[in-house]
Motif scaffolding. Sequence first.
Motif, PDB file in Angstrom:
ATOM      1  N   ASP A 188      34.340  30.493  35.966  1.00 61.52           N
ATOM      2  CA  ASP A 188      34.566  30.310  34.962  1.00 61.52           C
ATOM      3  C   ASP A 188      36.445  30.420  35.253  1.00 61.52           C
ATOM      4  OD1 ASP A 188      35.890  30.867  32.360  1.00 61.52           O
ATOM      5  OD2 ASP A 188      34.538  32.537  32.045  1.00 61.52           O
ATOM      6  N   SER A 189      37.103  28.908  34.776  1.00 59.51           N
ATOM      7  CA  SER A 189      38.358  29.339  35.398  1.00 59.51           C
ATOM      8  C   SER A 189      39.040  29.881  33.862  1.00 59.51           C
ATOM      9  CB  SER A 189      38.501  27.637  35.535  1.00 59.51           C
ATOM     10  OG  SER A 189      38.526  27.144  33.990  1.00 59.51           O
ATOM     11  N   GLU A 245      38.904  32.717  33.400  1.00 59.96           N
ATOM     12  CA  GLU A 245      39.201  34.198  33.656  1.00 59.96           C
ATOM     13  C   GLU A 245      40.382  35.080  34.480  1.00 59.96           C
ATOM     14  OE1 GLU A 245      36.153  36.080  34.968  1.00 59.96           O
ATOM     15  OE2 GLU A 245      34.331  35.776  33.746  1.00 59.96           O
ATOM     16  N   ASP A 270      43.850  37.081  35.520  1.00 64.27           N
ATOM     17  CA  ASP A 270      44.991  38.336  36.091  1.00 64.27           C
ATOM     18  C   ASP A 270      46.253  37.911  35.388  1.00 64.27           C
ATOM     19  OD1 ASP A 270      42.783  40.653  36.142  1.00 64.27           O
ATOM     20  OD2 ASP A 270      42.616  39.653  38.701  1.00 64.27           O
ATOM     21  N   LYS A 302      50.186  34.283  35.353  1.00 61.91           N
ATOM     22  CA  LYS A 302      48.438  34.513  35.673  1.00 61.91           C
ATOM     23  C   LYS A 302      47.882  33.586  36.539  1.00 61.91           C
ATOM     24  CE  LYS A 302      49.289  35.872  30.743  1.00 61.91           C
ATOM     25  NZ  LYS A 302      48.617  35.402  29.179  1.00 61.91           N
ATOM     26  N   LYS A 338      44.300  32.613  38.728  1.00 61.56           N
ATOM     27  CA  LYS A 338      42.372  32.650  38.185  1.00 61.56           C
ATOM     28  C   LYS A 338      42.125  33.902  38.958  1.00 61.56           C
ATOM     29  CE  LYS A 338      42.499  27.233  38.011  1.00 61.56           C
ATOM     30  NZ  LYS A 338      42.177  26.313  38.565  1.00 61.56           N
ATOM     31  N   LYS A 339      41.002  34.119  38.670  1.00 62.22           N
ATOM     32  CA  LYS A 339      40.454  35.646  39.308  1.00 62.22           C
ATOM     33  C   LYS A 339      39.441  34.967  40.483  1.00 62.22           C
ATOM     34  CE  LYS A 339      39.843  38.953  35.260  1.00 62.22           C
ATOM     35  NZ  LYS A 339      39.080  39.511  35.296  1.00 62.22           N
ATOM     36  N   GLU A 340      39.272  33.909  40.505  1.00 67.69           N
ATOM     37  CA  GLU A 340      38.616  32.957  41.476  1.00 67.69           C
ATOM     38  C   GLU A 340      38.695  31.818  41.453  1.00 67.69           C
ATOM     39  OE1 GLU A 340      33.510  33.588  42.784  1.00 67.69           O
ATOM     40  OE2 GLU A 340      33.951  34.234  41.133  1.00 67.69           O
TER      41      GLU A 340
END
Length: 125
Positions: free
Chosen positions: A8-9, A11, A13, A27, A29-31
């Motif tokens: 899920d792009s 999401e 941090d 910011k 991406k979380k993954e």
Amino acid sequence: MGSKWTVDSAEVDQIDLTFRGEPLWIKVKKELSHGERNRIRIAGVGTYSRKVQNNELSDELQSRPDLEAATYEKVHVWMTDWSLTDDQNNKLPRTYTTYRALKGGLFELIDKAIEDYAAAVDAAE
């Protein structure tokens, strides 16, 4: 495309940083997806050419990696937004041209923050 098998792009941090006493944030991406990781891997490939020896082409290939592109692409893929603005408070575009124009040390700060974040993500997998 929501699935437990895809990333899920949306999401992200936020990483808070300070440069020369000024606060800023990025910011990230979380993954990353498989495709995004591949973009980073191949960004620095650069070019290949055949070596010239004694004025003749040899069968041996030599590579000319593009380390600048590899570094910029890593930041570009991971980072979704930042707080950097121009004199009229318009957000600076996140482009290679802007990355090259940043003050000395600022891009390195952002790159290091992303590198540390990516290492933590990889360690958690």
